[in-house]
Design a protein around this motif. Structure first.
Motif, PDB file in Angstrom:
ATOM      1  N   UNK A  44       0.831  -1.203   0.000  1.00 42.22           N
ATOM      2  CA  UNK A  44       0.000   0.000   0.000  1.00 42.22           C
ATOM      3  C   UNK A  44       0.862   1.247   0.000  1.00 42.22           C
ATOM      4  N   UNK A  45       0.473   2.207  -0.806  1.00 38.20           N
ATOM      5  CA  UNK A  45       1.136   3.523  -0.766  1.00 38.20           C
ATOM      6  C   UNK A  45       0.054   4.567  -0.725  1.00 38.20           C
ATOM      7  N   UNK A  46      -0.255   5.193   0.367  1.00 43.45           N
ATOM      8  CA  UNK A  46       0.154   4.832   1.726  1.00 43.45           C
ATOM      9  C   UNK A  46      -0.850   3.855   2.328  1.00 43.45           C
ATOM     10  N   UNK A 245      13.363  -3.279   6.343  1.00 47.56           N
ATOM     11  CA  UNK A 245      12.070  -2.883   5.801  1.00 47.56           C
ATOM     12  C   UNK A 245      11.471  -3.877   4.813  1.00 47.56           C
ATOM     13  N   UNK A 250       5.234  -6.014   9.268  1.00 43.37           N
ATOM     14  CA  UNK A 250       4.850  -4.854  10.071  1.00 43.37           C
ATOM     15  C   UNK A 250       3.578  -5.076  10.864  1.00 43.37           C
ATOM     16  N   UNK A 254       3.481  -4.357  14.797  1.00 42.72           N
ATOM     17  CA  UNK A 254       2.567  -3.370  15.367  1.00 42.72           C
ATOM     18  C   UNK A 254       1.614  -4.000  16.385  1.00 42.72           C
TER      19      UNK A 254
ATOM     20  N   UNK B 125       7.145   5.746  15.650  1.00 40.85           N
ATOM     21  CA  UNK B 125       7.416   6.910  14.799  1.00 40.85           C
ATOM     22  C   UNK B 125       8.231   6.530  13.582  1.00 40.85           C
ATOM     23  N   UNK B 126       9.085   5.544  13.735  1.00 40.47           N
ATOM     24  CA  UNK B 126       9.842   5.085  12.572  1.00 40.47           C
ATOM     25  C   UNK B 126       8.880   4.538  11.517  1.00 40.47           C
ATOM     26  N   UNK B 127       7.858   3.826  11.974  1.00 37.23           N
ATOM     27  CA  UNK B 127       6.882   3.254  11.051  1.00 37.23           C
ATOM     28  C   UNK B 127       6.102   4.367  10.336  1.00 37.23           C
ATOM     29  N   UNK B 128       5.750   5.419  11.087  1.00 38.27           N
ATOM     30  CA  UNK B 128       5.013   6.527  10.480  1.00 38.27           C
ATOM     31  C   UNK B 128       5.836   7.230   9.410  1.00 38.27           C
ATOM     32  N   UNK B 130       8.501   5.851   7.795  1.00 34.43           N
ATOM     33  CA  UNK B 130       9.277   4.943   6.942  1.00 34.43           C
ATOM     34  C   UNK B 130       9.219   5.420   5.492  1.00 34.43           C
ATOM     35  N   UNK B 131      10.378   5.470   4.820  1.00 37.63           N
ATOM     36  CA  UNK B 131      10.437   6.087   3.496  1.00 37.63           C
ATOM     37  C   UNK B 131       9.426   5.551   2.486  1.00 37.63           C
ATOM     38  N   UNK B 133       6.700   3.038   3.113  1.00 38.72           N
ATOM     39  CA  UNK B 133       5.359   2.644   3.549  1.00 38.72           C
ATOM     40  C   UNK B 133       4.750   3.581   4.586  1.00 38.72           C
ATOM     41  N   UNK B 135       2.948   6.550   6.649  1.00 33.74           N
ATOM     42  CA  UNK B 135       1.802   7.411   6.371  1.00 33.74           C
ATOM     43  C   UNK B 135       2.248   8.871   6.295  1.00 33.74           C
ATOM     44  N   UNK B 136       3.029   9.284   7.277  1.00 36.63           N
ATOM     45  CA  UNK B 136       3.433  10.690   7.346  1.00 36.63           C
ATOM     46  C   UNK B 136       4.412  11.031   6.227  1.00 36.63           C
ATOM     47  N   UNK B 138       4.608   9.713   3.392  1.00 32.81           N
ATOM     48  CA  UNK B 138       3.857   9.776   2.141  1.00 32.81           C
ATOM     49  C   UNK B 138       3.158  11.130   2.007  1.00 32.81           C
TER      50      UNK B 138
END
Lengths: 284, 293
Positions: A44-46, A245, A250, A254, B125-128, B130-131, B133, B135-136, B138
């Motif tokens: 997904x993006x995003x 990554x 993930x 999570x 925060x790393x997940x948010x 992440x280059x 995937x 959300x932030x 993007x």
């Protein structure tokens, strides 16, 4: 509220709600991610901001381990949660117990080297575990405590803050109580058990919350003293799941993060009143 | 402060204080002494022989670009964490103190980050960000900002600052709120009668009266940024890109446990201890215990 300013009040609420949303946003995204499959997240993006349909299987895989989507075995988080819980309990109860006893000794007795003992405990404030990891690790490994609950907890049990707090509190207890106890023929331990402990209930509850969280959230120390999977606390387990990554699942990471947050968050919210009081009082 | 009435016993106090002293001696003083001792020794490459080298380890440290860089990184990081964290928390606390209705609700909604482990905060925060995937990241990309904390040192620094500030929000908020609620209403009301508007009242009365709380939190936040953020850095950036987010504690861990440099990491331990001592003395000397009116 000194004067009525409806616009300002509305604005205040708006900013506060925004603040709360910003603070809660990462956790929402975490929850959402844990309800999708690893495949969906990777492609997904995003990521969509609405929950997916994989809630149950993600959490089942996180808790009980098993084969991952990309192959490879997952260590069960259930066991890690147990390790974290036991360590946090030992740390919290241990800190409170030894601090109560030493504060009682320092306040209610006069013995040679009393001041020195107190200062020695005080100085430990200046030696957080982070600044002496190397030598402390050596001591623990020489005592053969690696990969054991003792190794995970005992080095973190000494507590200058808790000793301080109890000392301050004992000094406010009226002397008449001691006199009364002595007239009634109660010895020191009897006085401690029947008078001091019941009086200290609030301080104990407040400290328990703070120390439980401290114990649960330890990361650097477990990183050094645990090498086996069955003694890994959950906070450290997350780090092990994040491989890189491309191959990180993930959704499982999570889900584990949420599970790791849950117990301390519940403790804070359920014991909020004592926690706030204890935090603000003990740090002064 | 002393008690008038005491118990008498020759052995009991020793027995009571023994457990705490045992832990303190074995796990605090002994390792600290070891660190001091090792910091003046040097081990050869095979760990076979040890020799006394005096201050050479320290000289080597301070001649090392990487170490001085790490000092700068840590200073910048703690400054950013303290300033951003205090400003954001103060804003929220002032507003929560202002709205009488719902202050308790906001408090509940803002205190839970205290319970989140620093390592978890780092991963979140790393997940948010992440280059590919995140959300932030993007969203930032849509705005034309290229975010990549794996390559860009500034982005990596911003990431760990955000995570560290987020984790510390509840702590600062609670203390500011307690400080605000202890300011006498009569002062505010008197100023209001004299015609001072909220903005003016805040800067001339509330903020000066909060200064003890602010200073206390400043010290606490610097200590936090120095020592409690290892997990955030390790989880979010691993000190990278390169060594650009390797704060002192991270470098100590890396040199001692990954690069196996005993003398060098012991010397770093000693320097860090000195920093803690200075900060603790600051905290106790200059921070008033209670806000005095």
């Amino acid at each position: 509220m000194v004067e009525r300013r409806p616009v300002l009040t509305a604005l205040s609420h708006l900013v506060l709600v925004l603040g709360v949303l910003i603070v809660a946003f990462p956790v929402w995204v975490t929850f959402v991610a844990s309800t999708h499959s690893a495949e969906q997240i990777a492609q997904s993006r995003p990521l969509s901001l609405l929950p997916g349909t994989h809630f149950l299987d993600t959490y089942a895989r996180a808790l009980f381990g098993g084969m991952g989507e990309y192959g490879g075995m997952k260590a069960p988080v259930g066991r890690m949660m147990w390790v974290s819980f036991v360590s946090a309990m030992i740390i919290a109860v241990g800190k409170i117990t030894i601090s109560l006893l030493s504060a009682f000794a320092v306040v209610y007795f006069r013995f040679p080297l009393r001041q020195l003992c107190f200062w020695m405990i005080f100085v430990t404030l200046m030696l957080p575990v982070e600044v002496r990891i190397g030598p402390t690790y050596e001591v623990v490994s020489q005592l053969h405590l690696l990969n054991s609950y003792a190794g995970l907890t005992v080095p973190l049990i000494a507590s200058a803050t808790a000793t301080f707090l109890f000392r301050q509190f004992f000094l406010t207890v009226p002397d008449e109580l001691v006199e009364a106890a002595r007239i009634d023929g109660a010895g020191p331990m009897r006085f401690f058990k029947d008078v001091l402990l019941p009086l200290s209930r609030t301080s104990i509850a407040a400290l328990f919350v703070i120390q439980f969280i401290y114990g649960w959230n330890q990361y650097l120390w477990p990183l050094l003293v645990t090498t086996t999977e069955d003694m890994t606390p959950v906070v450290m387990g997350i780090k092990r799941l994040v491989a890189g990554e491309a191959y990180t699942e993930w959704n499982v990471v999570m889900a584990t993060a949420l599970l790791a947050m849950l117990p301390p968050a519940l403790v804070v919210l359920l014991m909020q009143k004592w926690f706030v009081k204890g935090l603000v009082d003990s740090e002064k | 402060m002393e008690k008038r009435v005491r118990f008498r016993s020759r052995w009991l106090p020793w027995a009571l204080i023994a457990p705490q002293m045992a832990v303190v001696l074995v796990f605090f003083f002994w390792p600290a002494a070891q660190a001091l001792y090792q910091s003046v020794l040097s081990q050869d490459a095979f760990g076979l022989s040890v020799e006394y080298v005096g201050a050479a380890n320290f000289e080597r440290l301070f001649a090392d670009e990487g170490y001085l860089q790490s000092f700068k990184t840590t200073a910048l990081f703690s400054l950013l964490v303290a300033v951003c964290g205090l400003a954001f928390a103060l804003l929220l606390a002032v507003l929560a103190d202002r709205v009488v209705r719902g202050a308790a609700v906001y408090k509940t909604l803002l205190i839970w980050p205290y319970a989140v482990a620093p390592a978890v905060a780092g991963v979140l925060w790393m997940f948010l960000f992440a280059p590919s995937i995140g959300v932030v990241s993007h969203a930032l990309g849509q705005l034309g900002i290229q975010w990549n904390h794996l390559l860009d040192a500034g982005d990596a620094m911003a990431l760990i600052v955000i995570a560290a500030v987020w984790k510390q929000i509840s702590y600062n908020f609670l203390f500011f709120l307690a400080g605000l609620q202890s300011i006498p209403r009569s002062l505010i009301e008197a100023a209001a009668i004299d015609g001072a508007r909220p903005w003016r009242r805040f800067w001339t009365i509330v903020f000066p009266l909060l200064s003890p709380t602010t200073f206390f939190l400043l010290v606490i936040n610097v200590v936090y940024a120095f020592f409690d953020t290892f997990a955030i850095v390790d989880a979010a950036t691993q000190g990278g890109p390169g060594k650009d987010t390797a704060i002192l504690v991270y470098k100590l861990y890396h040199d001692g446990f990954k690069a196996m440099d005993m003398g060098g990491s012991a010397a770093q331990s000693v320097i860090l201890m000195l920093i803690v001592v200075v900060l603790t003395v600051l905290q106790f000397r200059y921070v008033e215990r209670r806000v005095q009116y």
